[in-house]
Design an enzyme around this catalytic site. Structure first.
Site, short mmCIF file in Angstrom:
data_model
loop_
_atom_site.label_atom_id
_atom_site.label_comp_id
_atom_site.label_asym_id
_atom_site.label_seq_id
_atom_site.Cartn_x
_atom_site.Cartn_y
_atom_site.Cartn_z
N SER A 128 0.82 -1.21 0.00
CA SER A 128 0.00 0.00 0.00
C SER A 128 0.85 1.26 0.00
CB SER A 128 -0.91 0.02 1.22
OG SER A 128 -1.82 -1.04 1.19
N GLU A 243 -1.98 -14.94 -1.36
CA GLU A 243 -2.36 -14.36 -0.08
C GLU A 243 -3.81 -14.69 0.26
OE1 GLU A 243 -1.74 -10.12 0.04
OE2 GLU A 243 -1.56 -10.12 2.21
N SER A 366 -9.36 -5.52 0.60
CA SER A 366 -10.55 -5.40 1.44
C SER A 366 -11.66 -6.31 0.92
CB SER A 366 -11.04 -3.95 1.45
OG SER A 366 -11.66 -3.65 0.21
#
Lengths: 387, 310
Positions: A128, A243, A366
């Site tokens: 990020s 992931e 998210s």
């Protein structure tokens, strides 16, 4: 469908169970999101390595045992059943490691994988940026090619493990003026390279596990580039797939939490609501469902199949299950829920776990992004607004 | 250890899926709803596929398959909202009679000349039974009053509940598909409503629920087939997970259809009503929850990471 373990699988289970019984620390380690906890978790990684348990599915030449995914699941089941520490090494072994196997050169595999398996180099992820969270294609950090080096500049943030880790990986814009998914390159860097400043970020629980990273004219050899220049987005998507998909959160973790929740319920039965009781039963059921699904996916991958956008189904399921289980535990604890340590001095792991579970639906993409992926790629609904 | 359906099993299910998609679409459901809701021609088609005899031993003209295959086909029956009493006859009654050693007349089932409607104490009705008619919310479901002294046999109950669970997953998948297709074509505010995240995210949540109900059904089918001591608990887990997924699919699907979803003209209602019916059939949600509770909280069933397949 063959629902019995082979004698070899049973023997493997017995082997890892015995090893863990002899080596898992008697007292739980303090959270790895602080200096002391990080160091003890890294020490544990090195203990694991002495038994050659660092990453059992990797080829032996890279420090693994060359085992298959069913054996990996057995390892994970026993690992969580034994209450072994969380993996300081997870960004390396579960995310970057598989990515290097897929995209790395032979030199990169030989250089990076064995120290990773041995827990000698702990990796931070640097996905990020302040302006690129869910919208990762908005990355603006740059890597400019100068001779045989890239010069990194910019800023990454919320980088897991970066407060204490040794190395990091992330994607940087190598093409001047490029937009969105184009012109990005996947680069590995030593976190102690001159020009990198780490600013630990205090997290919700008060500890400092992740960090901001500032890059000021940081020179990184071209040999640290994974795959080709400009191919960073595809490489990062593969890493993100690992992931969200099979490896980062194996079912054993949630089955162990569900069992602890059942035990907690039994202690608080007299004051528990019927709704909490149902939530406890459903927690067991959901953790089991996740395990069945994972076994099926593992068998599919072993037969040459792939996991694609389905990984997003997994990520939503385990992250929301984890939050629900910990919320239920907080309800069962009642007034004791807010205590950081109980009267007997033991750590309130439910409180720590509840706080951490709130990050689950946010990290690794998210759950809103995951729902978009499911809707668009699995259900075929129209894409809007994404570049 | 291989928790996967075999190529043969998947091909079998795919064949039935394709057959039902081609012969038992919404137009057929509307025709059945408007007239007699049983059609010998549809039944004969199922017979030609060998489906009533799926679990009948080969010596009696059947295919001699087990409960995993039966559950796979029951899922397809749910997906197609099949009206004919295939599941109750072939996947509930036949395996139950076989387990009791009552093999007489199973050849007639395989040949398609005998249908079996079994009452059970858990149900206040018999589907496709001979008693006085009772009206179901599902226009394609023919209920009759239950005879006095119906069996309370637990194996029959578990077979009924398992096959309900399998159908509920198929119903859920079908409703998710219908709502998704509608969201692609219905335009509002200048775009397909399926482009709005408010719609996308609801449908994605249904996809998650269905995805994680399905393997629970396979686990239960394998447990019941093998006669595992924990089979009843797994059947209840399957019924609970499948019911919750199907009801979520139904409520989401009608919401995504908007006012059209509340009309009789949109076909969704056939699937939705079948889901409502099967949700309570062969044991209520509370009953199945209590059976899992007894094993998991009660402590008779081993739980935890090292007991995934207990």
């Amino acid at each position: 469908m063959q629902l019995a373990y082979t004698p070899a699988q049973q023997a493997f289970r017995a082997e890892i169970r015995a090893w863990l019984a002899a080596h898992v620390p008697a007292e739980p380690l303090v959270t790895l999101e602080c200096r002391e906890g990080y160091d003890s978790h890294v020490a544990w990684e090195r203990t694991l390595a002495t038994g050659n348990w660092g990453m059992v599915t990797w080829p032996e030449q890279f420090g693994g045992r060359g085992l298959d995914l069913i054996e990996w699941l057995i390892f994970e089941e026993e690992y969580f059943a034994a209450g072994a520490p969380l993996r300081a090494n997870q960004n390396g072994i579960f995310l970057l490691g598989p990515t290097i196997m897929e995209f790395g050169t032979d030199e990169q595999k030989a250089r990076f994988l064995p120290p990773m398996a041995r827990g000698e180099v702990i990796w931070a992820q640097a996905w990020s940026e302040p302006g690129a969270g869910s919208d990762m294609a908005a990355i603006s950090s740059k890597a400019q090619l100068e001779g045989d080096h890239y010069v990194l500049s910019g800023q990454k943030t919320w980088s897991s493990r970066a407060a204490f880790a040794d190395w990091g990986f992330g994607i940087f814009r190598t093409e001047e003026g490029s937009k969105r998914h184009k012109g990005l390159t996947f680069i590995l860097f030593d976190l102690n390279t001159p020009g990198i400043t780490r600013r630990p970020i205090r997290q919700l629980h008060g500890e400092t596990g992740f960090a901001e990273l500032f890059f000021d004219e940081v020179r990184v050899p071209v040999a640290n580039r994974l795959a080709g220049e400009g191919e960073g987005w595809n490489v990062a998507m593969a890493t993100a797939g690992f992931e969200r998909g099979l490896m980062l959160r194996s079912p054993g973790r949630f089955q162990a939490t569900a069992r602890r929740l059942v035990e907690l319920y039994r202690q608080h039965k007299a004051t528990a609501s019927p709704a909490a009781r149902e939530a406890v039963v459903q927690a067991w059921g959901a953790a089991q469902a996740y395990a069945y699904n994972t076994y099926a996916v593992a068998a599919k991958i072993m037969a040459g199949g792939k996991i694609g956008a389905e990984a997003s189904l997994n990520k939503i399921f385990w992250s929301e299950l984890d939050r629900t289980m910990h919320r239920t535990a907080m309800q069962l604890l009642g007034a004791a829920a807010e205590l950081k340590q109980f009267g007997d001095g033991s750590i309130n792991a439910w409180l720590e776990g509840y706080i951490f579970s709130l990050s689950g639906p946010i990290y690794a993409g998210s759950n809103e992004v995951q729902r978009n992926i499911i809707a668009e790629r699995l259900l075929g609904l129209p894409r809007v607004g994404a570049g | 250890m291989d928790f996967r359906l075999s190529e043969d099993q998947l091909l079998l299910a795919e064949g039935v899926r394709d057959y039902l998609a081609g012969t038992h679409g919404p137009a057929v459901l509307r025709r059945l709803d408007a007239g007699p809701n049983r059609d010998p021609a549809i039944w004969q088609g199922l017979v030609a596929m060998g489906l009533p005899g799926l679990c009948v031993p080969e010596a009696q003209g059947g295919l001699g398959m087990g409960l995993v295959e039966a559950a796979l086909i029951a899922l397809e029956c749910g997906r197609a909202c099949l009206a004919e009493p295939l599941v109750d006859t072939a996947f509930v009654a036949v395996p139950w009679l076989l387990a009791r050693g009552e093999t007489a007349g199973l050849g007639e089932v395989a040949a398609g000349t005998r249908k079996i409607a079994l009452p059970h104490a858990a149900n206040p009705w018999v589907a496709d039974g001979d008693g006085t008619a009772l009206a179901s919310v599902d226009p394609l479901r023919n209920l009759a009053t239950a005879p006095a002294g119906a069996s309370d046999d637990p194996h029959l109950f578990n077979l009924g509940a398992l096959m309900c669970a399998a159908q509920l997953v198929g119903l859920g998948e079908a409703m998710l598909g219908q709502a998704t297709e509608y969201a692609k074509i219905r335009q509002q505010f200048g775009q397909p409503v399926g482009a709005f995240q408010a719609i996308k995210h609801q449908l994605a949540s249904v996809a998650v629920a269905v995805e994680f109900a399905r393997p629970v059904v396979w686990r239960a089918a394998a447990a019941l087939q093998a006669g595992e001591a924990s089979a009843a608990l797994h059947v209840s887990h399957a019924k609970l997970a499948a019911t919750d997924a199907a009801i979520l699919a139904a409520e989401t699907a009608i919401q995504v259809h908007g006012a059209m979803g509340y009309t009789y003209e949109v076909d969704l209602h056939f699937w939705m009503k079948r889901a409502w019916a099967l949700a309570g059939a062969w044991g209520s949600r509370a009953f199945h929850l209590a059976r899992i509770d007894a094993g998991v909280i009660g402590g008779s069933h081993p739980i935890g990471p090292e007991h995934t397949f207990a």
